[in-house]
Design a protein around this motif. Structure first.
Motif, PDB file in Angstrom:
ATOM      1  N   ASP A   1       0.984  -1.215  -0.149  1.00 49.55           N
ATOM      2  CA  ASP A   1      -0.124  -0.062  -0.037  1.00 49.55           C
ATOM      3  C   ASP A   1       0.904   1.179  -0.107  1.00 49.55           C
ATOM      4  O   ASP A   1       2.292   1.260   0.360  1.00 49.55           O
ATOM      5  N   PRO A   2       0.321   2.386  -0.673  1.00 50.22           N
ATOM      6  CA  PRO A   2       1.228   3.576  -0.431  1.00 50.22           C
ATOM      7  C   PRO A   2       1.779   3.952   0.956  1.00 50.22           C
ATOM      8  O   PRO A   2       2.951   4.697   0.864  1.00 50.22           O
ATOM      9  N   VAL A   3       1.095   3.729   1.758  1.00 50.77           N
ATOM     10  CA  VAL A   3       1.551   4.387   3.020  1.00 50.77           C
ATOM     11  C   VAL A   3       2.715   3.614   3.444  1.00 50.77           C
ATOM     12  O   VAL A   3       3.767   4.006   3.966  1.00 50.77           O
ATOM     13  N   ALA A   4       2.555   2.239   3.266  1.00 52.72           N
ATOM     14  CA  ALA A   4       3.735   1.413   3.338  1.00 52.72           C
ATOM     15  C   ALA A   4       5.271   1.946   2.590  1.00 52.72           C
ATOM     16  O   ALA A   4       6.198   1.883   3.163  1.00 52.72           O
ATOM     17  N   LEU A   5       4.768   2.150   1.400  1.00 54.02           N
ATOM     18  CA  LEU A   5       5.836   2.559   0.416  1.00 54.02           C
ATOM     19  C   LEU A   5       6.531   3.898   1.249  1.00 54.02           C
ATOM     20  O   LEU A   5       7.586   3.896   1.116  1.00 54.02           O
ATOM     21  N   ILE A   6       5.624   4.757   1.547  1.00 49.68           N
ATOM     22  CA  ILE A   6       6.024   6.053   2.195  1.00 49.68           C
ATOM     23  C   ILE A   6       7.054   5.790   3.521  1.00 49.68           C
ATOM     24  O   ILE A   6       7.901   6.455   3.610  1.00 49.68           O
ATOM     25  N   ARG A   7       6.271   4.806   4.067  1.00 47.34           N
ATOM     26  CA  ARG A   7       7.197   4.774   5.387  1.00 47.34           C
ATOM     27  C   ARG A   7       8.460   4.074   5.036  1.00 47.34           C
ATOM     28  O   ARG A   7       9.576   4.571   5.561  1.00 47.34           O
ATOM     29  N   ARG A   8       8.796   3.178   4.245  1.00 45.35           N
ATOM     30  CA  ARG A   8       9.728   2.619   3.873  1.00 45.35           C
ATOM     31  C   ARG A   8      10.827   3.637   3.161  1.00 45.35           C
ATOM     32  O   ARG A   8      12.004   3.625   3.471  1.00 45.35           O
ATOM     33  N   GLU A   9      10.185   4.576   2.398  1.00 49.21           N
ATOM     34  CA  GLU A   9      10.948   5.739   1.609  1.00 49.21           C
ATOM     35  C   GLU A   9      11.470   6.630   2.813  1.00 49.21           C
ATOM     36  O   GLU A   9      12.643   6.891   2.924  1.00 49.21           O
ATOM     37  N   ILE A  10      10.620   6.875   3.790  1.00 44.41           N
ATOM     38  CA  ILE A  10      11.244   7.688   5.011  1.00 44.41           C
ATOM     39  C   ILE A  10      12.311   7.065   5.735  1.00 44.41           C
ATOM     40  O   ILE A  10      13.316   7.728   6.076  1.00 44.41           O
ATOM     41  N   GLU A  11      12.164   5.744   5.979  1.00 44.70           N
ATOM     42  CA  GLU A  11      13.141   5.042   6.717  1.00 44.70           C
ATOM     43  C   GLU A  11      14.418   4.841   6.187  1.00 44.70           C
ATOM     44  O   GLU A  11      15.355   5.092   6.622  1.00 44.70           O
TER      45      GLU A  11
END
Length: 176
Positions: A7-17
């Protein structure tokens, strides 16, 4: 298939990490560079200080000799010693300037780190806002999309028929 897609949120969180880890690595690298520069500046200042002391002692000895024998050779040596002392002072000033620049660079690095940290926090907040909006919005979006799709579909059919008629009329005058 849907389970495998993130999901986009997981992608964003991964990108943030990933960004946070890159910022941390960059900060560590910049901090070590700054510490090396400070250590190098300290070493230069120490060398300049030692050289200055050596030159000053040399100058003192030469001045004592000059008082005893004031001939032209000794005067030249005194002049050289004075110039060496001046050079050592310049070296010390240069080393101090390098230390000041290294401290300023360290302060800039700290500011960059704080800005990067604030950006990462802002990205996390944006991801949280996105999560909260996507949970409440799906009901509203689906009803509006269904209503919007019906109206343009009718207009599109009317436009297509009008377009088909127009080329047929134009084709007839070209053939005659």
């Amino acid at each position: 298939m849907t389970n495998k897609k993130m999901d986009p949120v997981a992608l964003i969180r991964r990108e943030i990490e990933l960004l946070e880890s890159k910022v941390e690595q960059l900060r560590d690298r910049l901090m070590t560079d700054a510490h090396r520069a400070i250590d190098k500046a300290k070493a230069q200042a120490e060398k300049a200080r030692e050289k200055l002391k050596a030159e000053q002692t040399k100058l003192g000895e030469l001045q004592k000799k000059a008082k005893a024998k004031m001939d032209s050779r000794i005067q030249k040596q005194v002049d050289r010693a004075h110039s060496a002392v001046d050079g050592a002072r310049e070296l010390e000033l240069d080393a101090k300037a390098v230390m000041i620049m290294a401290k300023n660079q360290l302060a800039e690095l700290k500011g960059d780190y704080q800005r990067a940290k604030a950006l990462a926090k802002a990205a996390q907040d944006a991801a949280k806002n996105f999560d909260s909006k996507t949970k409440a919005a799906p009901k509203k979006v689906t009803t509006k999309k269904a209503a919007v799709k019906k109206v343009p579909a009718k207009k599109a059919v009317a436009k297509k028929t009008a377009v088909k008629k127009a080329p047929a009329k134009k084709a007839a005058p070209k053939s005659t």
